[in-house]
Enzyme design. Structure first.
Site, mmCIF file in Angstrom:
data_model
loop_
_atom_site.group_PDB
_atom_site.id
_atom_site.type_symbol
_atom_site.label_atom_id
_atom_site.label_comp_id
_atom_site.label_asym_id
_atom_site.label_seq_id
_atom_site.Cartn_x
_atom_site.Cartn_y
_atom_site.Cartn_z
ATOM 1 N N LYS A 78 0.856 -1.185 0.000
ATOM 2 C CA LYS A 78 0.000 0.000 0.000
ATOM 3 C C LYS A 78 0.891 1.233 0.000
ATOM 4 C CE LYS A 78 -3.859 1.845 2.770
ATOM 5 N NZ LYS A 78 -4.695 1.587 3.971
ATOM 6 N N SER A 153 -9.585 1.550 2.976
ATOM 7 C CA SER A 153 -8.700 2.285 2.112
ATOM 8 C C SER A 153 -7.670 1.445 1.369
ATOM 9 C CB SER A 153 -7.986 3.362 2.921
ATOM 10 O OG SER A 153 -7.142 2.774 3.897
ATOM 11 N N SER A 177 -9.680 -0.832 7.222
ATOM 12 C CA SER A 177 -9.107 -0.595 5.888
ATOM 13 C C SER A 177 -8.390 -1.770 5.248
ATOM 14 C CB SER A 177 -8.156 0.601 5.933
ATOM 15 O OG SER A 177 -8.892 1.802 5.867
#
Lengths: 494, 95
Positions: A78, A153, A177
């Site tokens: 990420k 996310s 997330s």
């Protein structure tokens, strides 16, 4: 069909010299070329470095040298996880040109294990969001239905794994997330116990909640990645100094006598009945394998989102003071220092980040601190105590990960409605508990996630039950359906 | 508690975020709907409850005060918008 391999299968093939690390990495790159135009999981690709790293692994294999536990396995991070010399943007204008001078602990661990970074994945700006629609760059698409969001996310990481672009990825989870996008994309996503994984080098959102974790195709891979990244780190003062077990040891399929609590508050009004049914069926399967399940109550669940939207923005408001246009990041061109700060932050942050920074500033401001911030910290204690009580009687809690499946891009406009996405995941975050989302079926062709929440540092118990479930569920046949769909979709976009 | 547009503007100033009037109005509305949701926690009696700041029973972590390897001046400055003579450069503060 190398993209269909799990990490465990790839490691076997590498060890048996059936494939080389370079072939595997090249296959991941090819897969990225095929589907990335549609999926848009990546902010930055590092194909050249990846192929060079793979060549080094192959040379080691050739020379019979010792290699790491994930040697030759292509993965993604990420883009809020710092990678030395590789742009780390947090999907924000503020950091779009930021090249970290050091690497996050988790990236160091994965590199030492021989894993190969092929790119950095998209997220909601600074991890604030549940759909990747808040990315300053673009929205990632759900591989199961590209008109829908992948969740967020960590949506880029979840989509990249689901689409077979990488064998695994890391995400970060502050209120859900990792688990929510894992649920939407039909992959396994674990948020470990707060303190289990070092936060060193991970761009802070809400420091008392943030935790890094793996997104993988199955439970065994989750255990393998956890083995590589879970360890104490003195550079993160909140890192727990406890022994880390070999998580693969828990994958024995034994759930006989396991006591499962099923909190009734997680099967709420207005949820997709298909999702509720799939999760209940999942619990029945665990019971059929010898577990015992009982309905319980976690009475403060409904307060977890309001509490989260006090605590997380408050911590962010404090953490984000660092983005001032001086040391790194975007700077607006102005004549005065004061105006430079104001313009830099006004232009560098997108609306959702600004919204949360204003909210955090508000709840910490004079007159509001006790009424909101202190109050929220006390309610956090009540939420935590619900779990403490539950874990005196139960080994594991099982719930849906989200009340519904992936929604269409652009469908949720109201911020409060969007915040509701995390209704099933936030309470565990508040209490610092480990939790996993595993696929437990499809509703109208879209994956459903089942969440298993364990006591502090009981990741092993979670993995044991998750593995037992996975071995006995119909998921593998449904996964094949995704790859069929993607192949057709891939052709369409060539 | 209702947040007024003036208060929202004050928060924006405290958070050092430039906002025009249209934005301020938009954020005021959104903040109020979020605060209305947050206000639900007020029904709970928390008089005798201790706040939870960190979830784990962490003690202060001590270490020796030793020099460790750190970033070079060049590395530390590499991401800055403007630098001069090994330092960060900002718009003039003193005339």
């Amino acid at each position: 069909m190398l993209e269909q391999l799990t990490v465990a299968e790839a490691l076997e093939k590498l060890a048996a010299r059936e494939i080389s690390a370079q072939e595997l990495t090249a296959a991941a790159c090819k897969r990225i070329d095929e589907v990335e135009g549609t999926i848009k999981a990546f902010v930055t690709l590092t194909k050249e470095q990846a192929l060079a790293a793979a060549a080094r692994v192959d040379a080691k294999l050739q020379a019979g040298e010792e290699i790491g536990s994930l040697a030759g396995v292509p993965m993604a991070l990420k883009d809020n996880i710092c990678t030395k010399g590789i742009r780390t943007t947090c999907s924000s204008t503020m950091l779009q040109d930021f090249v970290p001078p050091y690497s996050a602990a988790v990236y160091e661990h994965l590199k030492n294990a021989g894993s190969i970074l092929v790119g950095k994945t998209n997220l909601d700006e600074f991890a604030m969001g549940s759909s990747t629609e808040n990315s300053a760059f673009f929205t990632t698409r759900n591989p199961w239905d590209t008109e829908r969001v992948p969740g967020g996310s960590s949506g880029g990481s979840a989509a990249a794994v689901a689409a077979g672009e990488v064998l695994f990825a890391l995400g970060s989870d502050t209120g859900g997330s990792i688990r929510q996008p894992a649920s939407f994309c039909g992959v396994v996503g674990m948020k470990p116990t707060y303190g289990r994984i070092s936060r060193y080098g991970v761009v802070a959102f809400a420091s008392s909640l943030d935790q890094v974790g793996p997104l993988t195709k199955d439970v065994r891979d989750c255990a393998l990645v956890m083995n590589a990244i879970a360890r104490h780190d003195p550079r993160d003062a909140t890192s727990a100094n406890t022994e880390t077990p070999d998580y693969t040891k828990f994958l024995d399929g034994h759930v006989k006598g396991l006591k499962i609590g099923v909190p009734k508050e997680y099967f709420m009004e207005g949820m997709d009945p298909g999702v509720a049914a799939a999760v209940r069926k999942g619990i029945e399967l665990l019971v059929s394998l010898g577990a015992e399940a009982e309905e319980i109550s976690l009475p403060h669940t409904e307060y977890s989102i309001p509490v989260y939207y006090v605590i997380a923005p408050a911590e962010a408001a404090s953490n984000f003071a660092r983005f001032d246009g001086v040391v790194y990041g975007y700077r607006a061109d102005t004549d005065s220092l004061e105006e430079m700060y104001l313009q830099t932050r006004g232009q560098g942050f997108a609306p959702e980040v600004k919204r949360r920074l204003l909210l955090g500033t508000y709840v910490l401001s004079a007159g509001c601190y006790e009424e909101y911030y202190l109050k929220a910290l006390k309610v956090r204690t009540l939420i935590k105590e619900d779990f403490v009580k539950a874990f005196t009687k139960y080994d594991l809690l099982v719930t849906p990960t989200t009340p519904y499946t992936a929604f269409p891009v652009g469908a949720v406009k109201d911020p409060v409605k969007m915040y509701h996405n995390d209704i099933c995941t936030i309470a565990a975050s508040m209490a610092g508990l480990p939790a996993i989302s595993i696929p437990c079926g499809l509703v109208e062709g879209l994956p459903v996630g089942m969440q298993l929440i364990g006591n502090h540092f009981a990741e092993g118990t979670i993995l044991r039950a998750a593995y037992a479930y996975e071995q006995n569920s119909e998921w593998s046949t449904q996964k094949t359906e995704l790859y069929r769909k993607l192949r057709e979709g891939g052709r369409k976009h060539e | 508690m209702k947040i007024t547009a003036d208060e929202a503007a004050k928060m924006a100033a405290l958070a050092q975020i430039k906002m025009n009037e249209r934005e301020a109005a938009e954020y005021t509305g959104e903040l109020n709907s979020i605060m209305a949701y947050i206000d639900r926690i007020k029904v709970l009696d928390t008089d005798d409850i201790q706040p939870t700041i960190y979830v784990l029973p962490l003690q202060n972590v001590w270490r020796e005060d030793e020099v460790q390897p750190c970033l070079s001046n060049e590395q530390a400055l590499a991401n800055a918008a403007e630098t001069e003579a090994g330092m960060y450069l900002v718009p003039r503060v003193i005339e």
